[in-house]
Motif scaffolding. Sequence first.
Motif, PDB file in Angstrom:
ATOM      1  N   MET A 170      46.946  38.580  66.865  1.00 50.12           N
ATOM      2  CA  MET A 170      47.878  37.473  66.616  1.00 50.12           C
ATOM      3  C   MET A 170      47.251  36.161  67.122  1.00 50.12           C
ATOM      4  N   ALA A 171      47.322  35.144  66.266  1.00 52.58           N
ATOM      5  CA  ALA A 171      46.753  33.850  66.651  1.00 52.58           C
ATOM      6  C   ALA A 171      47.543  33.248  67.800  1.00 52.58           C
ATOM      7  N   LYS A 172      46.798  32.630  68.719  1.00 55.68           N
ATOM      8  CA  LYS A 172      47.443  32.009  69.872  1.00 55.68           C
ATOM      9  C   LYS A 172      48.199  30.760  69.432  1.00 55.68           C
ATOM     10  N   LYS A 173      49.432  30.635  69.901  1.00 54.78           N
ATOM     11  CA  LYS A 173      50.241  29.478  69.535  1.00 54.78           C
ATOM     12  C   LYS A 173      49.698  28.233  70.220  1.00 54.78           C
ATOM     13  N   PRO A 174      49.546  27.122  69.453  1.00 52.75           N
ATOM     14  CA  PRO A 174      49.033  25.895  70.074  1.00 52.75           C
ATOM     15  C   PRO A 174      49.966  25.387  71.166  1.00 52.75           C
ATOM     16  N   SER A 175      49.389  24.695  72.142  1.00 52.06           N
ATOM     17  CA  SER A 175      50.194  24.126  73.224  1.00 52.06           C
ATOM     18  C   SER A 175      51.083  23.011  72.667  1.00 52.06           C
ATOM     19  N   LYS A 176      52.085  22.629  73.448  1.00 51.63           N
ATOM     20  CA  LYS A 176      52.984  21.547  73.017  1.00 51.63           C
ATOM     21  C   LYS A 176      52.207  20.254  72.802  1.00 51.63           C
ATOM     22  N   ARG A 177      51.172  20.044  73.641  1.00 51.42           N
ATOM     23  CA  ARG A 177      50.363  18.821  73.505  1.00 51.42           C
ATOM     24  C   ARG A 177      49.643  18.821  72.161  1.00 51.42           C
ATOM     25  N   ILE A 178      49.029  19.950  71.820  1.00 53.13           N
ATOM     26  CA  ILE A 178      48.298  20.045  70.538  1.00 53.13           C
ATOM     27  C   ILE A 178      49.276  19.957  69.365  1.00 53.13           C
ATOM     28  N   GLU A 179      50.430  20.601  69.494  1.00 53.70           N
ATOM     29  CA  GLU A 179      51.432  20.538  68.421  1.00 53.70           C
ATOM     30  C   GLU A 179      51.860  19.091  68.153  1.00 53.70           C
ATOM     31  N   ALA A 180      52.023  18.337  69.243  1.00 57.13           N
ATOM     32  CA  ALA A 180      52.417  16.923  69.103  1.00 57.13           C
ATOM     33  C   ALA A 180      51.320  16.119  68.403  1.00 57.13           C
ATOM     34  N   LEU A 181      50.055  16.433  68.730  1.00 58.33           N
ATOM     35  CA  LEU A 181      48.944  15.711  68.107  1.00 58.33           C
ATOM     36  C   LEU A 181      48.807  16.099  66.631  1.00 58.33           C
ATOM     37  N   LEU A 182      49.020  17.379  66.329  1.00 58.75           N
ATOM     38  CA  LEU A 182      48.895  17.840  64.942  1.00 58.75           C
ATOM     39  C   LEU A 182      49.901  17.128  64.032  1.00 58.75           C
ATOM     40  N   LYS A 183      51.056  16.759  64.582  1.00 52.45           N
ATOM     41  CA  LYS A 183      52.067  16.053  63.786  1.00 52.45           C
ATOM     42  C   LYS A 183      51.600  14.649  63.387  1.00 52.45           C
ATOM     43  N   LYS A 184      50.611  14.143  64.108  1.00 50.00           N
ATOM     44  CA  LYS A 184      50.099  12.797  63.804  1.00 50.00           C
ATOM     45  C   LYS A 184      48.988  12.818  62.751  1.00 50.00           C
ATOM     46  N   ILE A 185      48.569  14.028  62.341  1.00 48.52           N
ATOM     47  CA  ILE A 185      47.481  14.183  61.366  1.00 48.52           C
ATOM     48  C   ILE A 185      48.035  14.833  60.103  1.00 48.52           C
ATOM     49  N   ASP A 186      47.754  14.243  58.955  1.00 48.25           N
ATOM     50  CA  ASP A 186      48.137  14.829  57.664  1.00 48.25           C
ATOM     51  C   ASP A 186      47.049  15.819  57.256  1.00 48.25           C
ATOM     52  N   ALA A 187      47.320  17.119  57.397  1.00 43.60           N
ATOM     53  CA  ALA A 187      46.315  18.154  57.143  1.00 43.60           C
ATOM     54  C   ALA A 187      45.910  18.233  55.674  1.00 43.60           C
ATOM     55  N   SER A 188      46.728  17.678  54.790  1.00 41.73           N
ATOM     56  CA  SER A 188      46.418  17.749  53.353  1.00 41.73           C
ATOM     57  C   SER A 188      45.602  16.548  52.877  1.00 41.73           C
ATOM     58  N   LYS A 189      45.301  15.647  53.802  1.00 38.61           N
ATOM     59  CA  LYS A 189      44.669  14.376  53.421  1.00 38.61           C
ATOM     60  C   LYS A 189      43.200  14.323  53.824  1.00 38.61           C
ATOM     61  N   ALA A 190      42.373  13.763  52.944  1.00 38.90           N
ATOM     62  CA  ALA A 190      40.986  13.428  53.296  1.00 38.90           C
ATOM     63  C   ALA A 190      40.991  11.956  53.686  1.00 38.90           C
ATOM     64  N   TYR A 191      40.862  11.687  54.956  1.00 41.61           N
ATOM     65  CA  TYR A 191      41.041  10.332  55.487  1.00 41.61           C
ATOM     66  C   TYR A 191      39.877   9.412  55.145  1.00 41.61           C
TER      67      TYR A 191
END
Length: 234
Positions: A1-22
């Motif tokens: 089972m994949a390790k769940k990201p920390s709250k800090r990483i989860e908060a940072l991931l929300k600031k990045i659009d994973a579907s976008k090529a920046y």
Amino acid sequence: MAKKPSKRIEALLKKIDASKAYSIDDAMTTLKELKSAKFDETIEVALNLNVDPRHADQMVRGSVVLPNGTGKTVRVAVFAKDAKADEAKAAGADLVGAADLIEDIQAGKIDFDIVISTPDMMGVLGKVARILGPKGLMPNPKTGTVTMDVTKAITNAKGGQVNFRVDKKGNIHAGIGKISFSKEAIKENFITLLEVVNKAKPASAKGRYIATGSISLTMSPSISMDTTELMDVK
């Protein structure tokens, strides 16, 4: 089972659009929003090149002096003798020597970030090539670290020189500054690196030269970038 990201990483991931090529500009803006560590994080670039480093004519390596430096204090070791050793000391080298430095390296004492050598000392350095090589510390003419102009080499190393080479899978990793730098300074350093990497494209490389590209902070998720724009930087 994949390790769940920390709250800090989860908060940072929300600031990045994973579907976008920046774009470069958008990536610089987003980077500034990703600072979360208590220290001055390094900005790290990762490029995957469409090359096969097993072939000598597709080995991409080189060096670049970043216009705004790296933000790091760099310790420089110089292998030189006589007048060139004196010149290296005067230019600010942290360590200068020959056989004595070889003994230190063989004993596991590696208290430096970059090694510079005059051409006549490369035979001596061969004794520790197996130690320095895997650490990316072996001097090479292509990175300007095998030279008689030790003053220039030391100035470059202390002033923001970054050496790069593809690994077995065609990846290049480079630190291009600190998040405390201005957005403009980070962008200037990034474009300077891209210019040199693009110029180093082997004539025999086929397909898209930069397959993937991303940028991140020491403690952040990565931002995927528009490789077409990256390849257009000349």
